[in-house]
Design an enzyme around this catalytic site. Structure first.
Site, PDB file in Angstrom:
ATOM      1  N   ASP A  34      -3.180  -0.097  -3.665  1.00  0.00           N
ATOM      2  CA  ASP A  34      -4.665   0.141  -2.519  1.00  0.00           C
ATOM      3  C   ASP A  34      -5.191   1.412  -2.569  1.00  0.00           C
ATOM      4  O   ASP A  34      -5.554   1.782  -1.986  1.00  0.00           O
ATOM      5  CB  ASP A  34      -4.185   0.148  -0.789  1.00  0.00           C
ATOM      6  CG  ASP A  34      -2.590  -0.913  -1.205  1.00  0.00           C
ATOM      7  OD1 ASP A  34      -3.674  -1.931  -1.969  1.00  0.00           O
ATOM      8  OD2 ASP A  34      -2.235  -0.886  -0.252  1.00  0.00           O
ATOM      9  N   GLU A 209      -9.155 -10.005   2.599  1.00  0.00           N
ATOM     10  CA  GLU A 209      -9.080  -7.900   3.297  1.00  0.00           C
ATOM     11  C   GLU A 209      -9.710  -7.234   2.442  1.00  0.00           C
ATOM     12  O   GLU A 209     -10.442  -7.157   1.363  1.00  0.00           O
ATOM     13  CB  GLU A 209      -7.651  -8.084   3.059  1.00  0.00           C
ATOM     14  CG  GLU A 209      -6.544  -8.352   1.572  1.00  0.00           C
ATOM     15  CD  GLU A 209      -4.970  -8.218   1.429  1.00  0.00           C
ATOM     16  OE1 GLU A 209      -4.544  -8.718   2.901  1.00  0.00           O
ATOM     17  OE2 GLU A 209      -4.457  -8.068   0.791  1.00  0.00           O
TER      18      GLU A 209
END
Length: 334
Positions: A34, A209
């Protein structure tokens, strides 16, 4: 990125981020997931979930920086779970931190982050403030966004990304994830720790996402992850618009699994001092299979090329010395 509790994750909880002076790498850059990346004073900074020495240290965030994309320096721990006083208010037995996003405005730095689990209690997004990118960050004292079942369906409050529009000066928060696979956008207050209003937006095709926004030559690029976070179908798609809130024109898939790298996604776009663009993302470096993918994800950096029509060319994942370096990206463009 959606968190799921598995035994291998349990063994990694509590692993501290390495605080050694420096680590040297090519592609992949280091272990982590991430990655939110940005240039700060001609230096690349990466704010990941986890990092060198042990990914999924889900109780804290760290930062890492490099001037050449080869030697990476740890900037230490910038926020710990035990510094977030409201984190236990939902009564959940355990909480995890992931998917940080960083923005700066008026000399302050803002760290937006996800707090899980999503079930049985709703996921939440928090924000902390600092005077420098390496912190220390001070939490705002309350969640900024709470997920759960909404009037128009399920919303998972994860993967925050703050974008300050260079044209209007307005700041926007993008968030949303797997449960409901729904993107929501808010205009942030001037203080960057409050919401001024929610902005209705169309749902971009294939959104799951990890939304990211960047602007180039007056075109706004909304990019995001599609698919399952731990399977080979995880990939990056994008849409363009003439404003940071759409309407979106879907442009397709630009980063996907290949024979040696699986599940690339949850990324950032960064413009270098030379004027070139890079994508920073995570992936599994293993051969193709059906998943779920196991082991640790790796942060990697690759080149981005734009067409004359503003499109983004499919991105080729590289290894070792084929990865970009800052001094070799190209000459500065006026």
């Amino acid at each position: 990125m959606t968190w799921r509790w598995e035994p291998w994750i349990a063994s990694a909880i509590g692993v501290a981020l390495v605080t050694a002076a420096a680590a040297t790498a090519r592609n992949p850059v280091f272990q982590g997931a991430d990655p939110h990346a940005m240039m700060i004073d001609d230096e690349m900074w990466i704010f990941p979930t986890g990092g060198p020495g042990g990914s999924w240290a889900a109780d804290r965030f760290g930062a890492f920086s490099s001037r050449d994309l080869r030697t990476w320096t740890s900037r230490g721990v910038i926020l710990r779970r035990d510094q977030i006083r409201w984190i236990g208010d939902d009564g959940a037995k355990a909480h995890f931190l992931w998917a940080p996003g960083v923005a700066t405005r008026d000399g302050k730095w803002y760290l937006y982050y996800s707090v899980g689990p999503q079930n049985p209690t709703p996921s939440r997004i928090g924000v902390a403030v600092a005077d420098a990118p390496q912190g220390p960050y001070r939490d705002s004292g309350r969640p900024l966004v709470t997920g759960g079942r909404q009037a128009n369906g399920q919303f998972e409050a994860i993967d925050p990304m703050a974008f300050v529009d260079p044209r209007s000066g307005k700041a926007y928060l993008y968030a949303g994830g797997s449960a409901g696979a729904r993107l929501r956008v808010w205009e942030l207050g001037r203080d960057m720790v409050s919401l001024a209003r929610e902005v209705p937006v169309d749902q971009p095709p294939n959104f799951t996402e990890g939304a990211f926004m960047h602007e180039r030559d007056g075109v706004y690029y909304l990019s995001y992850s599609h698919g399952h976070w731990d399977r080979p179908d995880y990939s990056v798609h994008y849409a363009t618009a003439r404003s940071p809130i759409g309407p979106w024109r879907y442009r397709g898939e630009i980063l996907k699994s290949d024979a040696s790298h699986q599940g690339p996604g949850h990324h950032s776009f960064v413009r270098t001092p030379a004027g070139d663009w890079l994508i920073i993302y995570h992936r599994w470096d293993q051969r193709s299979g059906t998943g779920p993918l196991k082991g640790e994800r790796q942060v990697a950096i690759d080149r981005v090329r734009y067409g004359t029509d503003g499109s983004i060319a499919p991105i080729a994942m590289t290894d070792g010395d084929d990865a970009p370096m800052l001094p070799r990206i190209g000459r500065r463009r006026e």
